[in-house]
Write an enzyme that holds these catalytic residues in place. Sequence first.
Site, mmCIF file in Angstrom:
data_model
loop_
_atom_site.group_PDB
_atom_site.id
_atom_site.type_symbol
_atom_site.label_atom_id
_atom_site.label_comp_id
_atom_site.label_asym_id
_atom_site.label_seq_id
_atom_site.Cartn_x
_atom_site.Cartn_y
_atom_site.Cartn_z
ATOM 1 N N CYS A 124 0.846 -1.184 0.000
ATOM 2 C CA CYS A 124 0.000 0.000 0.000
ATOM 3 C C CYS A 124 0.888 1.242 0.000
ATOM 4 O O CYS A 124 1.833 1.339 0.770
ATOM 5 C CB CYS A 124 -0.948 0.097 1.199
ATOM 6 S SG CYS A 124 -2.122 -1.244 1.288
ATOM 7 N N ARG A 139 3.588 -0.152 -5.042
ATOM 8 C CA ARG A 139 3.367 -0.726 -3.717
ATOM 9 C C ARG A 139 2.052 -1.488 -3.617
ATOM 10 O O ARG A 139 1.783 -2.146 -2.618
ATOM 11 C CB ARG A 139 3.374 0.379 -2.658
ATOM 12 C CG ARG A 139 4.722 1.010 -2.486
ATOM 13 C CD ARG A 139 4.680 1.968 -1.318
ATOM 14 N NE ARG A 139 4.507 1.270 -0.068
ATOM 15 C CZ ARG A 139 5.481 0.954 0.768
ATOM 16 N NH1 ARG A 139 6.713 1.270 0.466
ATOM 17 N NH2 ARG A 139 5.236 0.318 1.881
ATOM 18 N N TRP A 152 -2.883 -2.623 -1.701
ATOM 19 C CA TRP A 152 -2.605 -4.048 -1.931
ATOM 20 C C TRP A 152 -3.466 -4.768 -0.897
ATOM 21 O O TRP A 152 -3.212 -4.694 0.301
ATOM 22 C CB TRP A 152 -1.114 -4.343 -1.718
ATOM 23 C CG TRP A 152 -0.749 -5.738 -2.126
ATOM 24 C CD1 TRP A 152 -0.452 -6.170 -3.389
ATOM 25 C CD2 TRP A 152 -0.629 -6.883 -1.279
ATOM 26 N NE1 TRP A 152 -0.162 -7.509 -3.373
ATOM 27 C CE2 TRP A 152 -0.268 -7.974 -2.102
ATOM 28 C CE3 TRP A 152 -0.793 -7.108 0.082
ATOM 29 C CZ2 TRP A 152 -0.057 -9.255 -1.604
ATOM 30 C CZ3 TRP A 152 -0.586 -8.385 0.584
ATOM 31 C CH2 TRP A 152 -0.223 -9.448 -0.258
ATOM 32 N N ASN A 186 -1.479 1.881 5.866
ATOM 33 C CA ASN A 186 -0.595 0.873 5.272
ATOM 34 C C ASN A 186 -0.174 -0.042 6.403
ATOM 35 O O ASN A 186 0.412 0.413 7.380
ATOM 36 C CB ASN A 186 0.631 1.570 4.653
ATOM 37 C CG ASN A 186 1.718 0.584 4.252
ATOM 38 O OD1 ASN A 186 1.431 -0.562 3.942
ATOM 39 N ND2 ASN A 186 2.960 1.042 4.270
ATOM 40 N N GLY A 187 -0.490 -1.339 6.291
ATOM 41 C CA GLY A 187 -0.105 -2.286 7.345
ATOM 42 C C GLY A 187 -1.255 -3.223 7.654
ATOM 43 O O GLY A 187 -2.208 -3.333 6.870
ATOM 44 N N GLU A 205 16.759 -17.927 -9.238
ATOM 45 C CA GLU A 205 16.354 -16.554 -9.524
ATOM 46 C C GLU A 205 15.710 -16.454 -10.918
ATOM 47 O O GLU A 205 14.722 -15.752 -11.106
ATOM 48 C CB GLU A 205 17.572 -15.624 -9.399
ATOM 49 C CG GLU A 205 17.335 -14.177 -9.734
ATOM 50 C CD GLU A 205 16.235 -13.488 -8.914
ATOM 51 O OE1 GLU A 205 15.737 -14.081 -7.955
ATOM 52 O OE2 GLU A 205 15.864 -12.370 -9.303
ATOM 53 N N LYS A 253 11.936 -15.057 -11.569
ATOM 54 C CA LYS A 253 11.679 -13.916 -12.455
ATOM 55 C C LYS A 253 10.656 -14.295 -13.516
ATOM 56 O O LYS A 253 9.723 -13.558 -13.789
ATOM 57 C CB LYS A 253 13.008 -13.546 -13.119
ATOM 58 C CG LYS A 253 13.378 -12.156 -13.269
ATOM 59 C CD LYS A 253 13.777 -11.318 -12.101
ATOM 60 C CE LYS A 253 12.997 -11.393 -10.852
ATOM 61 N NZ LYS A 253 13.637 -10.830 -9.700
ATOM 62 N N GLU A 267 7.024 -14.793 -11.987
ATOM 63 C CA GLU A 267 6.316 -13.638 -11.439
ATOM 64 C C GLU A 267 5.829 -12.648 -12.485
ATOM 65 O O GLU A 267 4.836 -11.967 -12.263
ATOM 66 C CB GLU A 267 7.131 -12.917 -10.356
ATOM 67 C CG GLU A 267 8.346 -12.163 -10.813
ATOM 68 C CD GLU A 267 9.009 -11.387 -9.662
ATOM 69 O OE1 GLU A 267 10.235 -11.345 -9.624
ATOM 70 O OE2 GLU A 267 8.289 -10.815 -8.820
ATOM 71 N N HIS A 304 15.481 -37.836 -9.575
ATOM 72 C CA HIS A 304 14.864 -38.350 -8.345
ATOM 73 C C HIS A 304 13.389 -37.967 -8.267
ATOM 74 O O HIS A 304 12.827 -37.899 -7.179
ATOM 75 C CB HIS A 304 15.645 -37.853 -7.124
ATOM 76 C CG HIS A 304 17.059 -38.339 -7.129
ATOM 77 N ND1 HIS A 304 17.396 -39.647 -6.870
ATOM 78 C CD2 HIS A 304 18.214 -37.712 -7.441
ATOM 79 C CE1 HIS A 304 18.707 -39.794 -6.987
ATOM 80 N NE2 HIS A 304 19.228 -38.624 -7.343
ATOM 81 N N LYS A 327 5.661 -4.150 -4.456
ATOM 82 C CA LYS A 327 7.112 -3.993 -4.396
ATOM 83 C C LYS A 327 7.673 -4.169 -2.998
ATOM 84 O O LYS A 327 8.722 -4.755 -2.806
ATOM 85 C CB LYS A 327 7.462 -2.596 -4.932
ATOM 86 C CG LYS A 327 8.936 -2.315 -5.032
ATOM 87 C CD LYS A 327 9.552 -3.100 -6.156
ATOM 88 C CE LYS A 327 11.046 -2.976 -6.226
ATOM 89 N NZ LYS A 327 11.638 -4.072 -7.000
HETATM 90 C C1 F6R Z 1 11.160 -10.610 -6.852
HETATM 91 C C2 F6R Z 1 11.211 -9.643 -5.777
HETATM 92 C C3 F6R Z 1 10.958 -10.108 -4.399
HETATM 93 C C4 F6R Z 1 11.823 -9.327 -3.390
HETATM 94 C C5 F6R Z 1 11.412 -9.690 -1.968
HETATM 95 C C6 F6R Z 1 12.273 -9.014 -0.926
HETATM 96 O O1 F6R Z 1 11.469 -10.043 -8.081
HETATM 97 O O2 F6R Z 1 11.425 -8.478 -5.995
HETATM 98 O O3 F6R Z 1 11.151 -11.467 -4.270
HETATM 99 O O4 F6R Z 1 13.156 -9.638 -3.604
HETATM 100 O O5 F6R Z 1 10.073 -9.327 -1.765
HETATM 101 O O6 F6R Z 1 12.178 -7.622 -1.019
HETATM 102 P P1 F6R Z 1 13.263 -6.700 -0.350
HETATM 103 O O7 F6R Z 1 14.547 -6.919 -1.060
HETATM 104 O O8 F6R Z 1 12.743 -5.313 -0.522
HETATM 105 O O9 F6R Z 1 13.360 -7.108 1.082
#
Ligand code: F6R
Length: 608
Positions: A2, A27, A76, A100-101, A481, A485, A488, A504, A603
């Site tokens: 949020c 956010r 969010w 927010n929270g 990773e 990527k 998502e 396995h 984010k």
């Molecule tokens: C994936 C992504 C998330 C963040 C995770 C941690 O692309 O961005 O997996 O890496 O939410 O976020 P931070 O680094 O802000 O703690």
Amino acid sequence: MCGIIGYTGPLDARRILLEGLSGLEYRGYDSAGIALCTVNADIELYKKVGKVSNLKEYCDRRSAAAAHCGIGHTRWATHGGVTDANAHPHRAGRVTLIHNGIIENYHDLTGRFRLEGQLISQTDSEVAARVLDQIYQGDPLAALKELAEMLEGSYGFCVMFDDQPGNIYAIRSVSPLVASCTRSGSLVASDLTALIPYTREYFVVPENHIVKLTPYKVNVYSLEEDFPRVVPEMMCVNWNMDAAMKNGYPHFMLKEIHEQPEAMKNTILPRISRGLPDFSEDGIPDELFTGCSQIHVVACGTAMHTGMVARAVMEPVLRIPVHVTIASEFRYEDPLVDEKTLVIVISQSGETIDTLAALRLAQEYGARTLSIVNVKGSTIARESDFVLYTHAGPEIAVASTKAYSVQLAALYMVACRMAYVRGKYSREEAVRFLTDLLDSVPAMETMLTQADFIRGIVTHIIQSPDAFFIGRGLDYAFSLEGALKLKEISYIHAEAYAAGELKHGTIALISDRVPVIATATQEHVFSKTISNIREVKARGAYVILLARESAVIDSGLADVVIRIPDVDDRFTVFPIAVALQLIAYYASVGKNLDVDQPRNLAKSVTVE
Ligand code: F6R
């Protein structure tokens, strides 16, 4: 999660709030809303499901009022579905509030304040607004203090009281808030991006303090008796608005992928002294690295994946245990952490709630803590014993790219310094390691020149509902990773497996033409990985192989080979990261999806 913003001042509040919300949309983008305190001191609410652009249209259609004060929110969803009613701001009697929270005891409060039947939404936030209205007796500071004492959970609130036109009050616990008094008026927001168009100077709202914004003044009050005023520590942003714009790129993600070489240099170069990594400017003593007998790396998502890479680089050199744990697990375990443990927490935002809780737990256990964080002044940075800032600039796309590379750069520098001060590397070896790290930068640039080639090869991936990423050792860590990527932002079900583990169980999933993205850059297991590729190829997989320029690859082994520059084994992650990010990016573009704001995500994950 949020995004929240409050503005009071001489300018058009509606414009400032809507522009601010566009910058905060990463956010959360389930719904957006603003509340304006009009020139007649009436409160008008505008809320709409969907993105900020929907809200803008809605405000235009309804000819939103002229106002110089207001609050705005981009949501969010946590409690309650994605509906107009659940969108913020929430209005209750004389109170208009954004949040927010998560308020964990909202259910108890609903009973205690007999709110059943009054609630218009299903949100925990409306409960807070209604409680605040009931306890409000004309003194905003007293009412907010009483509310704070009742609430359990996390919150950043901005509140307007009907009898205080032109003023905004904000308070936070755990959830982030920054504020500033600028020439254009007073602002408070969950993130700096909303403040940067107006100022470079700001302060982080201290936890459990109240901020009062009037058009030309911002005061901070402690919650102690008589609410003494506190002078907050001012901070200065070291990036400008350009860094938070697309600058000609179709998406933030592509821009941020391309910014990686620069971000790497910004993170590494200021920390080199006489050919060695040097953290004296960061205030990090060598004793932090010599005095520990084990390391725990704790983080979430992409940041956690950097820890997986770091372990594979650190352990063989340092010869001490390096554990990597997902923060949301670590915080509820009874981890084997003591005063001789160095806990490294990694977070782009510096606000991820699980990572923050893990940091606090580590400190309770007596561990020494070092955080690797991108956002200056964020909670994790402030609470850890030592902080190493990455200098990636703002990362706006929800999928992390440049933050991943610079977190790795910082971890590699820590590994190098640690090996040197613990006597595991001679000066020459440490200088060589750092030179190899710097050589990764042109390797990333070379990889970026292959963007068109990569765009051409994703056609096959986007036709499949599944994709597999395989590799051994460090290549496995990169694969994790790559899979994250891809899933998502393209919504393709993607999983990473240690190549040797496939037989396995997972190999049962390999069917005709299923894409397998294999990474084979680690010399000591190269032939083993090649054998595993043959096994999937024999079962009909469509193999995309990432291998070094110089690697000899038999024809027929792979359907496509992406060549990466020849760098030392430990550094292949840097060009590989670029390649895997481009695969995910073009897959998302190829499927016509919302690259920068994929569904269900946000984010900054400030809820558990
Ligand atoms: C994936 C992504 C998330 C963040 C995770 C941690 O692309 O961005 O997996 O890496 O939410 O976020 P931070 O680094 O802000 O703690």
